[in-house]
Design an enzyme around this catalytic site. Sequence first.
Site, PDB file in Angstrom:
ATOM      1  N   ASN A 114       1.455  -2.449   5.461  1.00 32.26           N
ATOM      2  CA  ASN A 114       0.696  -1.215   5.650  1.00 32.26           C
ATOM      3  C   ASN A 114      -0.666  -1.244   4.980  1.00 32.26           C
ATOM      4  OD1 ASN A 114       0.267   1.907   5.804  1.00 32.26           O
ATOM      5  ND2 ASN A 114       0.306   1.446   3.618  1.00 32.26           N
ATOM      6  N   SER A 137      -4.007   0.260  14.079  1.00 29.48           N
ATOM      7  CA  SER A 137      -4.808   1.472  14.261  1.00 29.48           C
ATOM      8  C   SER A 137      -5.195   1.584  15.726  1.00 29.48           C
ATOM      9  CB  SER A 137      -6.080   1.409  13.400  1.00 29.48           C
ATOM     10  OG  SER A 137      -6.989   2.419  13.768  1.00 29.48           O
ATOM     11  N   ASP A 148      -3.097  -7.755  -5.689  1.00 29.51           N
ATOM     12  CA  ASP A 148      -4.351  -7.677  -4.940  1.00 29.51           C
ATOM     13  C   ASP A 148      -4.179  -8.537  -3.704  1.00 29.51           C
ATOM     14  OD1 ASP A 148      -6.883  -7.837  -3.863  1.00 29.51           O
ATOM     15  OD2 ASP A 148      -7.893  -8.208  -5.776  1.00 29.51           O
ATOM     16  N   GLY A 158       0.813  -1.217   0.000  1.00 29.94           N
ATOM     17  CA  GLY A 158       0.000   0.000   0.000  1.00 29.94           C
ATOM     18  C   GLY A 158       0.837   1.253   0.000  1.00 29.94           C
ATOM     19  N   ALA A 159       1.922   1.251  -0.790  1.00 27.91           N
ATOM     20  CA  ALA A 159       2.882   2.352  -0.743  1.00 27.91           C
ATOM     21  C   ALA A 159       2.655   3.387  -1.833  1.00 27.91           C
ATOM     22  CB  ALA A 159       4.307   1.807  -0.839  1.00 27.91           C
ATOM     23  N   ARG A 181       0.331   5.625  -1.807  1.00 23.85           N
ATOM     24  CA  ARG A 181      -0.283   6.840  -1.258  1.00 23.85           C
ATOM     25  C   ARG A 181      -0.234   6.796   0.267  1.00 23.85           C
ATOM     26  NH1 ARG A 181      -6.747   5.434  -1.926  1.00 23.85           N
ATOM     27  NH2 ARG A 181      -6.484   3.183  -2.049  1.00 23.85           N
ATOM     28  N   TYR A 198     -13.278  -3.593  11.069  1.00 25.97           N
ATOM     29  CA  TYR A 198     -11.989  -2.918  10.954  1.00 25.97           C
ATOM     30  C   TYR A 198     -11.225  -3.000  12.274  1.00 25.97           C
ATOM     31  CZ  TYR A 198      -8.623   0.814   9.954  1.00 25.97           C
ATOM     32  OH  TYR A 198      -7.477   1.540   9.760  1.00 25.97           O
ATOM     33  N   LYS A 204      -7.535  -4.923  12.920  1.00 26.44           N
ATOM     34  CA  LYS A 204      -6.363  -4.197  13.383  1.00 26.44           C
ATOM     35  C   LYS A 204      -5.885  -4.699  14.744  1.00 26.44           C
ATOM     36  CE  LYS A 204      -5.751  -1.457   9.874  1.00 26.44           C
ATOM     37  NZ  LYS A 204      -4.520  -1.585   9.041  1.00 26.44           N
TER      38      LYS A 204
END
Length: 242
Positions: free
Chosen positions: A90, A142, A63, A12-13, A15, A155, A159
Amino acid sequence: MTLRDRVALVTGADRGIGRAIAVALAGAGAHVAVGYRSRAADAEAVAAELRSRGRRAVAIQADLAVEADVSRLVREAAAALGEVEVLVSNAGIGEAADLDGLDVALFDRTLAVNLRAPFLATQAVLPAMRRRRFGRLLYVSSTAAQVGGIIGPHYAASKAALVGLAHAYASRLAPEGITANVIAPALVETEMIGSNPRARPDRIPVGRFGRPEEVAELAVALVSNAYVTGQTVQVNGGVYFT
Protein backbone atom coordinates in the site's frame (compact mmCIF):
# COMPACT_ATOMS: atom_id res chain seq x y z
CA MET A 1 -11.84 -18.60 2.75
CA THR A 2 -11.25 -17.48 6.29
CA LEU A 3 -8.42 -15.13 7.20
CA ARG A 4 -8.41 -16.25 10.80
CA ASP A 5 -4.84 -16.55 12.11
CA ARG A 6 -3.33 -15.74 8.72
CA VAL A 7 -0.32 -13.41 8.90
CA ALA A 8 -0.55 -10.19 6.91
CA LEU A 9 1.97 -7.45 6.21
CA VAL A 10 0.59 -4.06 5.21
CA THR A 11 3.03 -1.37 4.13
CA GLY A 12 2.21 2.25 4.89
CA ALA A 13 -0.23 1.10 7.56
CA ASP A 14 0.31 3.94 10.01
CA ARG A 15 -2.40 6.11 8.40
CA GLY A 16 -4.97 6.45 5.62
CA ILE A 17 -5.84 3.51 3.40
CA GLY A 18 -3.11 1.30 4.84
CA ARG A 19 -4.34 1.80 8.38
CA ALA A 20 -7.92 1.03 7.34
CA ILE A 21 -6.79 -2.17 5.58
CA ALA A 22 -4.78 -3.28 8.62
CA VAL A 23 -7.79 -2.75 10.89
CA ALA A 24 -10.11 -4.56 8.47
CA LEU A 25 -7.75 -7.53 8.15
CA ALA A 26 -7.54 -7.80 11.93
CA GLY A 27 -11.31 -7.64 12.06
CA ALA A 28 -11.38 -10.59 9.68
CA GLY A 29 -9.09 -12.56 11.99
CA ALA A 30 -5.60 -11.91 10.64
CA HIS A 31 -2.48 -11.05 12.59
CA VAL A 32 -0.92 -7.93 11.10
CA ALA A 33 2.52 -6.39 10.73
CA VAL A 34 2.12 -2.62 10.46
CA GLY A 35 4.79 -1.21 8.16
CA TYR A 36 5.72 2.46 8.43
CA ARG A 37 8.54 4.83 7.50
CA SER A 38 8.70 7.66 10.02
CA ARG A 39 5.49 7.99 12.06
CA ALA A 40 6.34 5.57 14.86
CA ALA A 41 3.71 6.81 17.30
CA ASP A 42 0.94 6.43 14.72
CA ALA A 43 2.09 2.95 13.74
CA GLU A 44 2.35 1.82 17.36
CA ALA A 45 -1.16 3.15 17.96
CA VAL A 46 -2.48 1.06 15.06
CA ALA A 47 -0.71 -2.05 16.36
CA ALA A 48 -2.11 -1.42 19.85
CA GLU A 49 -5.61 -1.12 18.42
CA LEU A 50 -5.23 -4.44 16.61
CA ARG A 51 -3.98 -6.13 19.77
CA SER A 52 -6.97 -4.73 21.64
CA ARG A 53 -9.10 -6.67 19.17
CA GLY A 54 -7.40 -9.91 20.16
CA ARG A 55 -5.01 -10.11 17.23
CA ARG A 56 -1.23 -10.23 17.31
CA ALA A 57 0.33 -7.13 15.78
CA VAL A 58 3.69 -5.43 15.48
CA ALA A 59 4.83 -2.09 14.06
CA ILE A 60 8.00 -2.26 11.94
CA GLN A 61 9.93 0.71 10.59
CA ALA A 62 11.35 0.57 7.07
CA ASP A 63 12.28 3.07 4.38
CA LEU A 64 10.94 1.37 1.29
CA ALA A 65 13.26 3.36 -0.95
CA VAL A 66 16.12 1.37 0.60
CA GLU A 67 16.39 -2.17 -0.73
CA ALA A 68 17.84 -3.63 2.46
CA ASP A 69 15.00 -2.16 4.50
CA VAL A 70 12.38 -3.95 2.41
CA SER A 71 13.91 -7.38 2.99
CA ARG A 72 14.41 -6.57 6.68
CA LEU A 73 10.74 -5.57 6.98
CA VAL A 74 9.66 -8.99 5.73
CA ARG A 75 12.15 -10.82 7.96
CA GLU A 76 11.07 -8.94 11.08
CA ALA A 77 7.38 -9.48 10.31
CA ALA A 78 7.99 -13.22 9.95
CA ALA A 79 10.06 -13.34 13.14
CA ALA A 80 7.37 -11.56 15.13
CA LEU A 81 4.20 -13.11 13.74
CA GLY A 82 5.09 -16.01 11.45
CA GLU A 83 5.66 -16.28 7.73
CA VAL A 84 3.77 -13.66 5.73
CA GLU A 85 0.76 -15.13 3.92
CA VAL A 86 -0.93 -11.88 2.86
CA LEU A 87 1.09 -8.97 1.48
CA VAL A 88 -0.65 -5.65 0.93
CA SER A 89 1.69 -3.25 -0.87
CA ASN A 90 0.00 0.00 0.00
CA ALA A 91 2.80 2.47 0.81
CA GLY A 92 3.38 5.09 -1.84
CA ILE A 93 4.53 8.63 -2.38
CA GLY A 94 2.85 11.22 -4.57
CA GLU A 95 4.72 14.49 -4.76
CA ALA A 96 2.82 16.63 -7.24
CA ALA A 97 4.78 18.09 -10.14
CA ASP A 98 3.83 19.73 -13.41
CA LEU A 99 5.62 18.85 -16.62
CA ASP A 100 8.17 21.61 -16.24
CA GLY A 101 8.92 20.73 -12.64
CA LEU A 102 9.27 16.97 -13.09
CA ASP A 103 12.89 15.83 -13.06
CA VAL A 104 14.65 12.47 -13.13
CA ALA A 105 15.33 12.51 -9.38
CA LEU A 106 11.62 12.77 -8.54
CA PHE A 107 10.70 10.21 -11.18
CA ASP A 108 13.25 7.71 -9.83
CA ARG A 109 12.29 8.33 -6.18
CA THR A 110 8.62 7.76 -6.96
CA LEU A 111 9.27 4.50 -8.79
CA ALA A 112 11.60 3.30 -6.02
CA VAL A 113 8.82 3.47 -3.43
CA ASN A 114 5.73 2.87 -5.56
CA LEU A 115 7.01 0.08 -7.80
CA ARG A 116 10.43 -1.28 -6.86
CA ALA A 117 9.50 -1.74 -3.18
CA PRO A 118 6.36 -3.80 -3.95
CA PHE A 119 8.47 -5.96 -6.27
CA LEU A 120 11.15 -6.46 -3.61
CA ALA A 121 8.58 -7.22 -0.90
CA THR A 122 6.85 -9.71 -3.16
CA GLN A 123 10.09 -11.49 -3.97
CA ALA A 124 10.84 -11.66 -0.26
CA VAL A 125 7.52 -13.23 0.75
CA LEU A 126 7.17 -15.60 -2.19
CA PRO A 127 9.44 -18.45 -0.99
CA ALA A 128 7.27 -19.01 2.09
CA MET A 129 4.05 -18.63 0.11
CA ARG A 130 5.21 -21.14 -2.48
CA ARG A 131 6.22 -23.64 0.20
CA ARG A 132 2.78 -23.33 1.76
CA ARG A 133 1.04 -23.24 -1.62
CA PHE A 134 -0.95 -20.32 -0.31
CA GLY A 135 -0.52 -16.59 -0.67
CA ARG A 136 -2.34 -13.33 -1.32
CA LEU A 137 -0.64 -10.42 -3.07
CA LEU A 138 -2.55 -7.15 -3.18
CA TYR A 139 -1.22 -3.94 -4.72
CA VAL A 140 -2.77 -0.53 -4.11
CA SER A 141 -2.60 1.36 -7.39
CA SER A 142 -4.68 4.39 -8.40
CA THR A 143 -7.18 5.49 -10.99
CA ALA A 144 -4.33 7.74 -12.13
CA ALA A 145 -3.03 4.62 -13.89
CA GLN A 146 -5.99 4.87 -16.28
CA VAL A 147 -6.70 8.59 -16.47
CA GLY A 148 -3.39 10.28 -15.66
CA GLY A 149 -4.58 11.80 -12.40
CA ILE A 150 -3.73 15.09 -10.71
CA ILE A 151 -0.25 14.37 -9.32
CA GLY A 152 1.86 13.90 -12.43
CA PRO A 153 3.26 11.46 -15.02
CA HIS A 154 5.73 9.96 -12.54
CA TYR A 155 2.93 8.93 -10.18
CA ALA A 156 0.62 7.68 -12.93
CA ALA A 157 3.43 5.61 -14.45
CA SER A 158 4.35 4.02 -11.14
CA LYS A 159 0.75 3.07 -10.42
CA ALA A 160 0.15 1.72 -13.93
CA ALA A 161 3.23 -0.47 -13.65
CA LEU A 162 1.78 -2.16 -10.56
CA VAL A 163 -0.97 -3.58 -12.76
CA GLY A 164 1.57 -5.25 -15.03
CA LEU A 165 3.45 -6.55 -12.00
CA ALA A 166 0.30 -8.12 -10.60
CA HIS A 167 -0.61 -9.66 -13.95
CA ALA A 168 2.80 -11.30 -14.21
CA TYR A 169 2.60 -12.80 -10.74
CA ALA A 170 -1.03 -13.84 -11.15
CA SER A 171 -0.39 -15.74 -14.36
CA ARG A 172 2.62 -17.59 -13.00
CA LEU A 173 1.48 -18.33 -9.45
CA ALA A 174 -2.18 -19.29 -9.83
CA PRO A 175 -1.38 -23.05 -9.98
CA GLU A 176 0.41 -22.71 -6.64
CA GLY A 177 -2.53 -21.26 -4.73
CA ILE A 178 -1.24 -17.67 -4.82
CA THR A 179 -3.37 -14.82 -6.13
CA ALA A 180 -2.32 -11.32 -7.14
CA ASN A 181 -4.76 -8.45 -7.52
CA VAL A 182 -4.87 -4.65 -7.64
CA ILE A 183 -7.12 -2.05 -6.05
CA ALA A 184 -7.23 1.31 -7.83
CA PRO A 185 -8.73 4.03 -5.61
CA ALA A 186 -9.37 7.63 -6.62
CA LEU A 187 -9.64 10.71 -4.41
CA VAL A 188 -9.95 8.97 -1.07
CA GLU A 189 -9.84 11.05 2.12
CA THR A 190 -6.12 10.82 2.94
CA GLU A 191 -3.35 13.29 3.69
CA MET A 192 -2.10 13.01 0.11
CA ILE A 193 -5.43 14.17 -1.25
CA GLY A 194 -5.91 16.78 1.47
CA SER A 195 -2.66 18.49 0.50
CA ASN A 196 -3.52 18.75 -3.21
CA PRO A 197 -5.68 21.78 -4.12
CA ARG A 198 -6.74 20.07 -7.37
CA ALA A 199 -8.49 17.33 -5.41
CA ARG A 200 -12.14 18.41 -5.34
CA PRO A 201 -15.26 16.33 -4.73
CA ASP A 202 -16.99 17.97 -7.67
CA ARG A 203 -14.64 15.96 -9.91
CA ILE A 204 -16.34 12.78 -8.71
CA PRO A 205 -19.72 11.64 -10.08
CA VAL A 206 -20.94 10.41 -6.67
CA GLY A 207 -20.18 13.87 -5.29
CA ARG A 208 -17.78 13.08 -2.45
CA PHE A 209 -14.34 11.71 -1.62
CA GLY A 210 -14.07 8.04 -0.84
CA ARG A 211 -13.38 6.76 2.66
CA PRO A 212 -10.40 4.56 3.50
CA GLU A 213 -12.76 2.03 5.04
CA GLU A 214 -14.50 1.60 1.67
CA VAL A 215 -11.19 0.60 0.12
CA ALA A 216 -10.41 -1.68 3.05
CA GLU A 217 -13.69 -3.58 2.66
CA LEU A 218 -12.72 -4.48 -0.87
CA ALA A 219 -9.17 -5.40 0.17
CA VAL A 220 -10.48 -7.97 2.63
CA ALA A 221 -12.87 -9.37 0.03
CA LEU A 222 -10.08 -9.83 -2.50
CA VAL A 223 -7.61 -11.53 -0.19
CA SER A 224 -10.40 -13.75 1.14
CA ASN A 225 -11.22 -15.05 -2.35
CA ALA A 226 -9.23 -17.92 -3.87
CA TYR A 227 -10.76 -17.59 -7.35
CA VAL A 228 -10.14 -13.93 -8.14
CA THR A 229 -6.68 -13.21 -9.51
CA GLY A 230 -5.09 -10.87 -12.04
CA GLN A 231 -7.84 -8.29 -11.56
CA THR A 232 -7.77 -4.52 -11.10
CA VAL A 233 -10.78 -3.34 -9.15
CA GLN A 234 -11.67 0.35 -9.29
CA VAL A 235 -12.82 2.20 -6.16
CA ASN A 236 -13.34 5.65 -7.63
CA GLY A 237 -16.87 6.97 -7.22
CA GLY A 238 -17.43 6.86 -10.98
CA VAL A 239 -14.33 8.81 -12.04
CA TYR A 240 -13.42 6.00 -14.42
CA PHE A 241 -15.63 3.24 -15.74
CA THR A 242 -14.26 -0.19 -16.73
